[in-house]
Design an enzyme around this catalytic site. Structure first.
Site, PDB file in Angstrom:
ATOM      1  N   LEU C  14     -15.730  65.969  41.534  1.00  0.00           N
ATOM      2  CA  LEU C  14     -15.953  64.834  42.429  1.00  0.00           C
ATOM      3  C   LEU C  14     -14.823  63.824  42.335  1.00  0.00           C
ATOM      4  CD1 LEU C  14     -19.793  64.248  42.093  1.00  0.00           C
ATOM      5  CD2 LEU C  14     -18.525  65.832  43.545  1.00  0.00           C
ATOM      6  N   ASP C  51      -9.172  59.277  26.384  1.00  0.00           N
ATOM      7  CA  ASP C  51     -10.501  59.669  25.910  1.00  0.00           C
ATOM      8  C   ASP C  51     -11.406  58.450  26.062  1.00  0.00           C
ATOM      9  OD1 ASP C  51     -12.803  60.180  24.509  1.00  0.00           O
ATOM     10  OD2 ASP C  51     -11.780  61.073  22.776  1.00  0.00           O
ATOM     11  N   LEU C  52     -12.359  58.543  26.951  1.00  0.00           N
ATOM     12  CA  LEU C  52     -13.170  57.364  27.285  1.00  0.00           C
ATOM     13  C   LEU C  52     -14.042  56.896  26.125  1.00  0.00           C
ATOM     14  CD1 LEU C  52     -14.354  58.059  30.947  1.00  0.00           C
ATOM     15  CD2 LEU C  52     -12.373  56.792  30.146  1.00  0.00           C
ATOM     16  N   GLY C  72     -16.015  59.615  34.912  1.00  0.00           N
ATOM     17  CA  GLY C  72     -15.599  60.448  33.790  1.00  0.00           C
ATOM     18  C   GLY C  72     -16.688  60.644  32.758  1.00  0.00           C
ATOM     19  N   ILE C  74     -19.728  63.933  31.160  1.00  0.00           N
ATOM     20  CA  ILE C  74     -20.319  65.262  31.327  1.00  0.00           C
ATOM     21  C   ILE C  74     -21.264  65.199  32.521  1.00  0.00           C
ATOM     22  CG2 ILE C  74     -21.864  66.966  30.300  1.00  0.00           C
ATOM     23  CD1 ILE C  74     -20.807  66.041  27.558  1.00  0.00           C
ATOM     24  N   SER C 111     -27.038  59.030  38.535  1.00  0.00           N
ATOM     25  CA  SER C 111     -27.551  60.320  39.001  1.00  0.00           C
ATOM     26  C   SER C 111     -29.051  60.234  39.297  1.00  0.00           C
ATOM     27  CB  SER C 111     -27.323  61.378  37.920  1.00  0.00           C
ATOM     28  OG  SER C 111     -28.110  62.521  38.167  1.00  0.00           O
ATOM     29  N   TYR C 136     -28.924  64.218  29.807  1.00  0.00           N
ATOM     30  CA  TYR C 136     -27.977  63.776  30.826  1.00  0.00           C
ATOM     31  C   TYR C 136     -28.570  62.600  31.628  1.00  0.00           C
ATOM     32  CZ  TYR C 136     -25.383  63.943  35.258  1.00  0.00           C
ATOM     33  OH  TYR C 136     -24.672  63.617  36.384  1.00  0.00           O
ATOM     34  N   LYS C 140     -27.696  58.322  31.928  1.00  0.00           N
ATOM     35  CA  LYS C 140     -27.532  57.556  33.167  1.00  0.00           C
ATOM     36  C   LYS C 140     -28.429  56.310  33.129  1.00  0.00           C
ATOM     37  CE  LYS C 140     -24.602  60.481  34.924  1.00  0.00           C
ATOM     38  NZ  LYS C 140     -23.178  60.103  34.997  1.00  0.00           N
ATOM     39  N   CYS C 166     -24.213  66.779  45.073  1.00  0.00           N
ATOM     40  CA  CYS C 166     -22.946  66.636  45.788  1.00  0.00           C
ATOM     41  C   CYS C 166     -22.206  67.967  45.757  1.00  0.00           C
ATOM     42  CB  CYS C 166     -22.121  65.510  45.174  1.00  0.00           C
ATOM     43  SG  CYS C 166     -20.714  65.064  46.216  1.00  0.00           S
TER      44      CYS C 166
END
Lengths: 278, 278, 278, 278, 278, 278
Positions: C14, C51-52, C72, C74, C111, C136, C140, C166
């Site tokens: 994306l 690396d965030l 950025g 997973i 998400s 995950y 979010k 998406c």
């Protein structure tokens, strides 16, 4: 003081509790049921045997009444045909006779089972949508909608009392939240009778239990203030209660065992079995 | 009576209050904290030192438990890294170990600071959206969402108790609304343990204060009925309170001083300063 | 026109779609990801590997930026430790660096899985409570609460875009409701960038599908108006779709396969298996 | 303790009840009304005659005040021109003078008649929309909106107390729900004065009646806890009450007789006639 | 593609419109009604005469069906006994036979008259409470509650389509808001059939009229997107419409003439009379 | 077709736009304003100069009218005394004259400024509480409550159109959400006139802008369907717009510059200054 009150289901367990309190609220109490007669009539009480599914019989009983307290119906899950005659047709005849005879208000024994499939972790108020758990609960939904219709179209008032677990004492863990004591039942019916105007109203029939899972605020104007609290029975009841399962509708839904009983079969046996499971 | 309860944070101020009441609710109480040992163990109490951010250590403690009462975390605003390890990773390990060990329910010390940025003139119920006021509050939001996940996906029950100001007495004006007395804390945890089914639930941890700014109705089925009221302290507290400023989040938000404390720094000093400002 | 925009996750599926549209909205676009380099840089684009989860690296990238578009992380269910580092710590560093560098707004790829356990027969709006379906989704939820905190305490704006499915095209029956076309993704991000003020906002990232199960009205002021509609793919997709089971969370919940995937394991394989099940 | 409180309408029935309680909450109480003087001044009380529709007169009275308790207005339905001068212009001058003189808070005698056309079978909270029943009620709506404006634009706090039936005793069936006892009025005003921050707030002025038809929960933070209950008067009142008509707004609406009184004409005569109708 | 669909009421006006579209959605269409036979059978259509109030007859028709589209009932106000047999007992037999025969879903012709007493100035969504306007409407309430019961207890899906004014064209002012065109009826039933999972759902059966007074958002996931708009008929219809009276339920309620028709008597004559009143 | 419509404020900017469209809806259009005369009268138009704060003058104009379209008032923030006379007393006289002359409906130019202090990130519908931003907005609140009173007590219908930014074109970023084009104004007034029954209704006067921040669904039955969209002006407007500040009420509230303009002073100058700030 009212001139005449009619009580249906007067030979039943709950109906029997109401005879004396209602007799005190009116000049003439007419009690009715399927039984041929009733023992120990009160001084201002008249008993008339009647089949509520027969409009002509109900018409006779209602003549000249101000209000009718309608408890005459099957009070447990039952086969469809029985519910249809007793609870659906019976509701129609009561409201229709009330209309034809100029009765002002129907005080109705509705039930938590009209909304029994809601999870009890959802604190619901009297506007929660119908979500019946049995044919029995479905018949209560029907009668409430009938009451709404007769109010909107014909101006007949109704107080639909969604009675929870009306028992002499508290015998299982669920009832810690759902108990309606006998004195509180009488307080509730008295409020439903004496409130000056009610329109179409719904009120939960439940005591002032610490664990009460429903919200009676919208019926506040009725002035029903329960005074009993099932919590005094908590130590005894919890000590003997079976472990509960949050994935089981019986343990998670407002309707309790009715939420799992097969349609058309009695929930009473299941309640009894449940109480002694531990 | 439960077989085994685990209490985390047993060496902390609030955890210490809970040892005796929890010991009375189960055959075996296992207490845990970072400290090497605990004084005055109760007859059925075992203490195990453990770091909650280490899954293997938590696994050992949880073995065979029915329920875990999770108070082991930083209880004030702190730097991000500390909150991350102690409160976020620590929450994960507790729920994950609970799942792996077959623990049925987590009773969790959440906090008002999960929603502390709501104005206190907004009476909020347990469905108000997360609106944390600090990293501390943010970690409570995280754990509540984790609890929701473990209930929806794995059937682990949780009672998230959003504890307000749990102090021995009432020492500032804000606490007239937010006080949770020690006896009421014990009542709350007891209700969270003994309620037969809870699913994923949120309940405010606050006493029966006249000025209570939150609505506990949706948790009614838990049967938590506080008995203390901060208002008895109102004359003393208000006499020495500083004037408040309705434009100041400290004075206007549920989170009180946490609503203005810089992120990552302690709000405790600010609370203390505030109490004696007058 | 903005001076500088930062795009994280620029090497991802994306993120890659957003490079050109974002470059057109600012004088300088800085793209970043874990990869050492990026092919086909645009004239005003600079790429910086970072690396965030490392605050100092993110600080460098953010310097002088007006806004950051944060993709950025997973993008599928993964083991807890991976989610923790990449999506939770990574979110903290992005917002914290934004604050320290004076960045005005974070446009965030949240998400549907933040609320994936709601039944899809419940039409939900952007105020539906967090109900994550995976680690995950939980990450979010965390980032949205973090965004709320940074807005309330520090005035950093955020637009949390809860992106659904998406994909380039519509490949399964669920996506008839949940599809976000690539052009609509670009419209959404553009609206989130160009709206003059956003405060803390949540918006559903979904196309104008006939079967859309979520309500974007509360985000109306953002001016996001999708133009694609998955329904044009309905004949093809339904012809090959497996029969669905209303008792199965995969078929009944907003989260789709994520609602049943075991925690910590990828949902992608399940989605693929599902698409060809018929 | 406040330095100075101003009480308008001090010569009125309710205003008179408030002089002593307010005098105990401040160093200096300034009372005002249209009357030339007031008997039995308290030691720290000063009386100043003033016409509230004249800004300059109000400005003088307010000088140096911390709060104003505004009861000075026509308290019944009246012709439009009278309501306009006394209740609408009078409200403007009070808030405007408060602003100019740096007064912090207005405690305002609003009325149930701001929402009197809602049916009393609708349990309403303080967010129910304005639905006035008279010019009198309309003027209360105006003042509440004015209070909202002065809070949002100028930071002046207001507590709008929607007073129901404030009488010495309970004299008709409607008042079983709507009664505000004199001691509870004093409790209410005291809470409105002493709560540290109030912003713009609305609270119902009603006692703890069994039949109370409104919900004060959203004003909970004010700590107003009424202690009287009209129900003790129910036997006497109901015995002499006329039969009610659910189709009649007088009997069905919150506003009672005001719901049927012709606009511009007094409702007091109708209330009196009603009380003795039986 | 489904194997077998059953259509009840196939000889009726609306049922007749559905034969061809339904035949295209399944391998075998079984149509049924009271009439002895049906003209112009489609190649994959079989007609079976049956009385829906007789469970054994319905059982035979349902054998092996995937879904049933239930339009077979009295479609206007009628005497109680007729409604009881046809619409109440008939609904029971359809859902019961569906359960016994393993039918997955009932697509049901409910009606706006289940909620017809709501004022049309109240924009209602599919959660508005039952408020029937006739015995006819009451029977629709009953069937919806029955559908809820069979979903909660037995997993039978239902789509209750609350059909408004399904006519070939628009013939009165009310229909400018309430019209359901024939092509939109077919779109609606098709969506109800083809949506992969529906659970227990309610959807308004109305076209995309400019003046539509109900909110279909909560049924969005069904993908029903009407394409006709009664407004094209507005000039003609309004030119000949009688003046309306906002105090008249006929002109103010969703139910239109049904809101004033005496219970048990036909509203059809009244609708016709109304259309030509001007 | 109506017999007679009265238009107040006919010499004003918006009033002038309405003369021709209203003339087409009735046999006789009477226009009125303070000006001595009006140029270019239409064939069926009569102009009468009148001061709306004088009841006798308004009475004359209203005689025999079916409906009145009330646009005659100060259209910007102004000193209190001016707003009082023109907008508050003027509203009273219009509704009172309407009542006395048997006028059926008032179509009223209310304003967004009745609720201007709500943040624009709050998508509000027509039930949002009054939250005025100016004396001007306060006068609109007053007139809406007056309209509610005249409907509940006297059966006069009202459509309160909360007009946003009614301009020939779109000249600032705020107007991308708030624009009401001139053709849509005419559509709105036409709908308000021609809808058969309206009771007391509120509707937002805004075009079909992509960025529209308010919800008109509850007024759906009126059939107002705007056709213009400010978004076509977005490139031009945004290119020259000043940067916005989310902490500034001017940029964050529905009321725009009115949210910060000092009470009693014109907001027009501020709007103009704003448009050219970039």
């Amino acid at each position: 003081m009212l001139n005449k009150i009619v009580l249906t289901g007067a030979a039943g367990k709950l109906g029997g509790l109401l005879r004396a309190p209602l007799a005190a609220l009116c000049r003439e109490l007419v009690t009715t049921d399927l039984a041929p007669g009733l023992a120990n009539l009160l001084p201002n009480e008249t008993y008339v045997a009647a089949d509520l599914s027969q409009l002509d019989q109900v018409m006779g009983v209602m003549e000249g009444a101000d209000m009718v307290v309608h408890f005459g119906a099957i009070g447990d899950e039952a086969p469809w045909d029985a519910i249809l005659q007793s609870n659906i047709v019976g509701a129609y005849t009561v409201w229709e006779a009330a209309y034809r005879q100029g009765v002002r208000r129907v005080v109705y024994a509705s039930s938590i089972h009209a909304v029994g499939m809601h999870p009890k972790t959802d604190f619901i108020d009297t506007t929660a949508r119908h979500r019946p758990d049995t044919y029995y609960g479905l018949s209560k939904c029907f009668a409430e909608d009938l009451a709404s219709l007769y109010w909107d179209k014909r101006g007949i008032e109704s107080v639909c009392m969604r009675i929870y677990s009306c028992e002499e004492s508290v015998n299982n863990a669920r009832a810690l939240g759902t108990w309606l004591s006998h004195p509180d039942l009488i307080r509730l019916v008295t409020a439903a009778i004496t409130t000056p105007t009610t329109g179409f109203s719904i009120v939960w029939g439940v005591s002032a239990n610490d664990r009460v899972p429903v919200d009676n605020a919208r019926a506040s104007f009725l002035g029903y203030r329960p005074q009993d609290n099932a919590e005094v029975h908590a130590p005894r009841v919890l000590a003997q209660a079976a472990a509960m399962d949050p994935q089981n509708p019986e343990d998670m839904c407002h309707g309790g065992p009715f939420a799992v009983v097969p349609l058309g079969e009695s929930g009473v046996a299941m309640i009894k079995a449940r109480s002694v499971k531990a």
